[in-house]
Design a protein around this motif. Structure first.
Motif, PDB file in Angstrom:
ATOM      1  N   SER A 602       0.833  -1.194   0.000  1.00  0.00           N
ATOM      2  CA  SER A 602       0.000   0.000   0.000  1.00  0.00           C
ATOM      3  C   SER A 602       0.872   1.250   0.000  1.00  0.00           C
ATOM      4  N   ILE A 603       0.363   2.312  -0.611  1.00  0.00           N
ATOM      5  CA  ILE A 603       1.118   3.572  -0.583  1.00  0.00           C
ATOM      6  C   ILE A 603       1.229   4.100   0.841  1.00  0.00           C
ATOM      7  N   TYR A 604       0.344   3.652   1.736  1.00  0.00           N
ATOM      8  CA  TYR A 604       0.493   3.985   3.155  1.00  0.00           C
ATOM      9  C   TYR A 604       1.801   3.422   3.725  1.00  0.00           C
ATOM     10  N   GLU A 605       2.279   2.342   3.137  1.00  0.00           N
ATOM     11  CA  GLU A 605       3.453   1.654   3.671  1.00  0.00           C
ATOM     12  C   GLU A 605       4.759   2.144   3.063  1.00  0.00           C
ATOM     13  N   SER A 607       8.070   4.455   2.286  1.00  0.00           N
ATOM     14  CA  SER A 607       9.074   4.959   3.229  1.00  0.00           C
ATOM     15  C   SER A 607       9.135   6.477   3.290  1.00  0.00           C
ATOM     16  N   SER A 608       8.415   7.161   2.396  1.00  0.00           N
ATOM     17  CA  SER A 608       8.474   8.627   2.359  1.00  0.00           C
ATOM     18  C   SER A 608       7.255   9.164   1.622  1.00  0.00           C
ATOM     19  N   PRO A 609       6.960  10.470   1.758  1.00  0.00           N
ATOM     20  CA  PRO A 609       5.871  11.062   0.956  1.00  0.00           C
ATOM     21  C   PRO A 609       6.098  10.896  -0.544  1.00  0.00           C
ATOM     22  N   ARG A 610       7.360  10.846  -0.935  1.00  0.00           N
ATOM     23  CA  ARG A 610       7.667  10.653  -2.356  1.00  0.00           C
ATOM     24  C   ARG A 610       7.076   9.340  -2.860  1.00  0.00           C
ATOM     25  N   ALA A 611       7.036   8.309  -1.995  1.00  0.00           N
ATOM     26  CA  ALA A 611       6.516   7.008  -2.406  1.00  0.00           C
ATOM     27  C   ALA A 611       5.031   7.092  -2.753  1.00  0.00           C
ATOM     28  N   ILE A 612       4.305   7.968  -2.056  1.00  0.00           N
ATOM     29  CA  ILE A 612       2.884   8.141  -2.374  1.00  0.00           C
ATOM     30  C   ILE A 612       2.727   8.634  -3.811  1.00  0.00           C
ATOM     31  N   LEU A 613       3.533   9.604  -4.172  1.00  0.00           N
ATOM     32  CA  LEU A 613       3.470  10.136  -5.534  1.00  0.00           C
ATOM     33  C   LEU A 613       3.881   9.085  -6.555  1.00  0.00           C
ATOM     34  N   THR A 614       4.895   8.291  -6.222  1.00  0.00           N
ATOM     35  CA  THR A 614       5.351   7.239  -7.140  1.00  0.00           C
ATOM     36  C   THR A 614       4.254   6.212  -7.387  1.00  0.00           C
ATOM     37  N   GLY A 615       3.575   5.799  -6.332  1.00  0.00           N
ATOM     38  CA  GLY A 615       2.489   4.838  -6.484  1.00  0.00           C
ATOM     39  C   GLY A 615       1.369   5.389  -7.356  1.00  0.00           C
ATOM     40  N   LEU A 616       0.980   6.636  -7.121  1.00  0.00           N
ATOM     41  CA  LEU A 616      -0.091   7.243  -7.915  1.00  0.00           C
ATOM     42  C   LEU A 616       0.317   7.422  -9.373  1.00  0.00           C
ATOM     43  N   LEU A 617       1.563   7.811  -9.587  1.00  0.00           N
ATOM     44  CA  LEU A 617       2.034   7.998 -10.958  1.00  0.00           C
ATOM     45  C   LEU A 617       1.979   6.679 -11.723  1.00  0.00           C
ATOM     46  N   MET A 642      -1.068   0.377  -5.969  1.00  0.00           N
ATOM     47  CA  MET A 642       0.006  -0.272  -5.229  1.00  0.00           C
ATOM     48  C   MET A 642       1.364   0.350  -5.558  1.00  0.00           C
ATOM     49  N   LEU A 643       2.264   0.201  -4.604  1.00  0.00           N
ATOM     50  CA  LEU A 643       3.646   0.616  -4.761  1.00  0.00           C
ATOM     51  C   LEU A 643       4.490  -0.644  -4.825  1.00  0.00           C
ATOM     52  N   ASN A 644       5.407  -0.728  -5.788  1.00  0.00           N
ATOM     53  CA  ASN A 644       6.221  -1.943  -5.832  1.00  0.00           C
ATOM     54  C   ASN A 644       7.217  -1.955  -4.673  1.00  0.00           C
ATOM     55  N   ILE A 645       7.814  -3.105  -4.430  1.00  0.00           N
ATOM     56  CA  ILE A 645       8.655  -3.274  -3.256  1.00  0.00           C
ATOM     57  C   ILE A 645       9.853  -2.326  -3.293  1.00  0.00           C
ATOM     58  N   PRO A 712       6.038   5.830   7.634  1.00  0.00           N
ATOM     59  CA  PRO A 712       6.350   4.455   7.222  1.00  0.00           C
ATOM     60  C   PRO A 712       5.739   3.435   8.167  1.00  0.00           C
ATOM     61  N   GLY A 713       5.441   2.263   7.600  1.00  0.00           N
ATOM     62  CA  GLY A 713       4.872   1.192   8.418  1.00  0.00           C
ATOM     63  C   GLY A 713       3.376   1.057   8.270  1.00  0.00           C
ATOM     64  N   GLY A 714       2.754   1.940   7.481  1.00  0.00           N
ATOM     65  CA  GLY A 714       1.322   1.803   7.233  1.00  0.00           C
ATOM     66  C   GLY A 714       0.433   2.414   8.285  1.00  0.00           C
ATOM     67  N   GLN A 715       1.008   3.147   9.257  1.00  0.00           N
ATOM     68  CA  GLN A 715       0.147   3.768  10.262  1.00  0.00           C
ATOM     69  C   GLN A 715      -0.754   4.807   9.604  1.00  0.00           C
TER      70      GLN A 715
END
Length: 805
Positions: A602-605, A607-617, A642-645, A712-715
């Protein structure tokens, strides 16, 4: 298929009571008209025009609801006879088929002719309808593709408790949705419940007879025919009833053990109604239940810890016998079933019971809805009570509702047959489990091939309406078409248990009729009745009925609530409207399994706000690639992006609600489900769905993520926006439109509500609003360039974050 094989199917799947509701309706009409000849009745209503048409439609719906219709072959090239009947239904409804041609079939059904005769006449009627209905199915595609805004005969959106996003799961919010989730497919007072779910337990009758004899012979006796259970509490107060149940469950186990009956696994009675059970989102308590006894000892220990993953059979207690008829009683039990389904990832159905005073009722919960037995008095029918308790204690895992295709033996695994070879899949970490009772109940596990542990797979189980096209076929087509940024196909199948397709009506409910009993929420027809009867000891064989004499041999006071409040006598209760009833009966869900090659998180998981953008892109790229392959996703949500590993790309999953945008016919599903908080404003208003709605959903995924993601961690945090889950679609549309209309208002809302962790994304969401809602307004026409503009916003935002770091 030859006629002998067709006859074999008819013999293997008898109609039995499947057409009783229709017969009752037609017979009542005959009595009203005061004529003795059914043919005369049909002639008379035929002269009225619409009357015969309605009866013909009712009958076709009733025939479609029979499992046999899905097994018998088509006579016109459809998938099965069910498809032929669907075309016949449409022809009758629009007036392209003379309903008088159905008269011989109507007479055969009303006169209760043999199954062979009835199905023979069904084929005759279908054969007559083929020339008329064939013209409605063009052999060549239309001259031009329909516009993206075509409705495709879309069905209305429905929502269940699995559609919530980031909610505290409070009862005041959940209960109304949970009630609506099951009420359309709720049947109570079903007289065949006991035989269906307890009738196949080995040696249950023999064991019950021996154990009850020991109860009668004990000193002092535990049970007497003319009194009932001797130490049943005079006042049915909760603590006293719980003590009674715990004591007698243990005693029944001891007596069974003395007679050489020992369950393969020990189970214990849980009776701590004032202590919340761990494992739920919100605090949930359980009155009473049966759970795993991990020590496998005969005597239970209160020190043994347990949570919802251990509960096998939930029970609800009420002191007043009248509460057996209250909706709040079974709704309490539905809450327990939802928690059990959520905590036990291979649970297919849940059995439970209610005990109101001394009135007991049995329940079954599955992905289609709820079935309840007829009630009975445990003091008058002590043998049935003992048989039920022993049945619960001796049921196999499969009889309790666990999936037998997922085996636990030094780990968990399942088998699939792919390319003619059997492959063994390790079922590893649970990734997703939808929190609902009825619905698709999507469950995903991380998995791997037995001999290729480094090759990650995702195993997805879901319960789909059988009329829907399989997600696996659509995903396979997308993968073969080279679609990018979408989970890749590996295998799909319909799950089979006991050699049969694992569906609700025929397999989980074991063919339990859906035309007897009643649904208290559906409108009752004044002229349609079904006889219901209580569970009696006759279910255990002759010579075991309750005593005719009710004189007492023990001088002891018994409260009126416990002695006199026996179940009501057999009565004639109004059934549902035949049309509504048969429409509900047509619904069936099938257990399907899909295996995919790409593992993400999940994009919640991230490691950074950048990962949210990467998943959406990556998700937007995947959506556009699907659209190029003429597939529309229609369910963009935070769970499906989804965000890849490696966190260097994102992708889309879940084509459950996806459609081919050039298709001609509806999907076949009675309803669609989705995550309401991510739906586009126009979709909430009921507009026909197109790719622009999905692109707007990506905006709401970003907006929602930045409010709830804390690191990070999906909280994730619970905010005031959880109320969006419970708004009506129209109100939510207005709320969303109001939030993006004015730039200043939107900026204040973002600055106030974004989580501290996501404040670096505030410039991105503000710029995205201008792109998705130019001048604060919704789009008026389709624009494929919106893909590139949204991707550009996300790419610039990522670059800005990289420069800050």
């Amino acid at each position: 298929m030859t006629d002998p094989l067709r006859s074999a199917i008819i013999k293997a799947k008898p109609i039995r009571h499947g057409l009783d509701a229709f017969r009752e309706s037609a017979q009542t009409l005959s009595q009203e008209l005061n004529v003795s000849s059914i043919a005369t009745v049909l002639d008379r209503i035929g002269s009225e025009g619409k009357g015969l048409q309605d009866h013909a439609l009712d009958l076709v719906l009733a025939l479609q609801a029979l499992p046999t219709s899905r097994l018998l072959p088509s006579s016109s090239g459809e998938k099965n006879l069910f498809g032929d009947l669907s075309r016949l239904n449409q022809a009758i409804n629009i007036g392209d088929f003379d309903p008088r041609r159905v008269t011989p079939l109507l007479i055969a059904v009303i006169n209760n002719e043999s199954d062979d005769i009835i199905w023979h006449k069904v084929y005759d009627v279908v054969a007559e309808s083929i020339p008329l209905t064939a013209v409605a199915k063009p052999s060549t595609p239309p001259a031009s593709d329909p516009p993206h805004t075509a409705s495709f005969q879309q069905t209305p959106w429905t929502f269940n408790t699995g559609s919530f996003a980031d909610t505290s799961d409070l009862r005041k919010n959940v209960d109304p949705i949970l009630k609506s989730e099951v009420e359309d497919n709720l049947r109570i007072d079903h007289p065949d419940f006991f035989d269906t779910f307890f009738g196949q337990i080995p040696r249950l009758r023999e064991m019950t007879t021996a154990v009850l004899r020991s109860c009668k012979d004990a000193e002092p006796p535990l049970f007497q025919e003319d009194v009932g259970w001797v130490d049943w509490p005079d006042i049915c107060e909760e603590t006293a009833v719980l003590q009674f149940l715990r004591r007698h469950i243990n005693q029944l186990l001891l007596f069974a053990d003395e007679h050489g009956f020992r369950p393969s696994k020990r189970r214990r009675c849980i009776a701590t109604p004032n202590m919340p059970i761990p494992g739920s989102v919100s605090k949930r308590k359980l009155d009473v239940g049966l759970a795993y006894n991990s020590s496998n000892e005969l005597e239970e220990s209160d020190r043994q810890s347990y949570d919802w993953s251990h509960i096998l059979i939930p029970g609800e207690l009420k002191s007043n016998p009248r509460e057996d008829n209250y909706n709040s009683t079974w709704l309490d039990l539905v809450r327990y079933a939802r928690e059990i389904f959520s905590a036990q990832d291979t649970r297919r159905f849940v059995l439970g019971f209610t005990l109101c005073g001394s009135i007991m009722r049995l329940w079954e919960f599955d992905r289609l809805g709820v079935v309840g037995s007829t009630p009975f008095d445990i003091n008058k029918d002590g043998e049935i009570f003992a048989s039920i308790i022993l049945g619960y204690l001796w049921m196999s895992e499969e009889e309790l509702g666990f999936d037998p295709t997922i085996v636990e033996d030094d780990g968990r695994y399942t088998h699939i047959q792919r390319d003619g070879q059997v492959e063994r899949l390790c079922v590893e970490e649970l990734m997703k489990r939808q929190r609902s009772v009825a619905g698709r109940a999507t469950t995903c596990w991380r998995g791997s091939l037995m001999d290729e542990s480094k090759r990650g797979l995702v195993i997805k189980d879901s319960w789909e309406y059988e009329e829907r096209h399989e997600e696996g076929l659509l995903l396979k087509e997308a993968t073969e078409a080279g679609v990018k940024n979408v989970a890749r196909y590996y295998h799909h199948e319909t799950v089979r248990t006991g050699g049969e397709v694992d569906d609700i009506l025929a397999n989980v409910r074991k063919g339990l009729s859906n035309t007897v009993g009643r649904n208290p929420f559906q409108r009752r027809a004044a002229h349609s009745e079904v006889v219901t009867s209580p569970i009696t000891s006759s279910a255990l064989g002759p010579g075991r009925g309750r005593s005719k004499s009710r004189s007492r041999t023990i001088t002891r006071k018994r409260s009126s609530s416990s002695v006199q409040a026996s179940m009501p006598p057999p009565k004639r209760s109004c059934s549902d409207s035949p049309v509504k009833q048969d429409m509900q009966q047509r619904r069936n869900r099938v257990h399907r399994r899909l295996v995919m090659q790409d593992i993400g998180k999940s994009i919640y998981e991230g490691s950074s706000p950048r990962a949210i953008l990467t998943g959406l892109l990556g998700g937007i790229r995947g959506h556009e690639s699907l659209l190029d392959a003429k597939i529309l996703h229609r369910d963009v949500s935070i769970g499906n992006v989804m965000l890849n590993i490696a966190e260097d790309d994102g992708f889309l999953i879940d084509l459950d609600l996806a459609i081919k945008i050039d298709r001609e016919n509806a999907s076949g599903a009675p309803s669609k489900t989705g995550t309401k908080v991510f739906m586009a404003i126009g979709a909430l208003y009921g507009e026909d769905h197109n790719f622009m709605h999905d692109l707007e959903s990506f905006f709401w995924v970003l907006f929602w993520s930045c409010i709830h993601c804390t690191g990070p961690g999906g909280q994730r945090r619970v905010s005031e926006f959880q109320a969006w889950n419970f708004e009506s679609t129209e109100n939510l549309a207005k709320i969303k439109a109001g939030s993006v209309l004015e730039e200043d208002k939107f900026s204040k809302e973002v600055d106030k509500n974004f989580a501290t962790y996501c404040t670096p994304l505030i410039p991105c969401i503000k710029e995205m609003r201008k792109v998705v809602f130019p001048e604060g307004k919704r789009w008026l026409r389709e624009d494929r360039q919106l893909y590139s503009r949204m991707k550009a916003v996300l790419q610039r935002a990522r670059k800005d974050l990289d420069s800050i770091e």
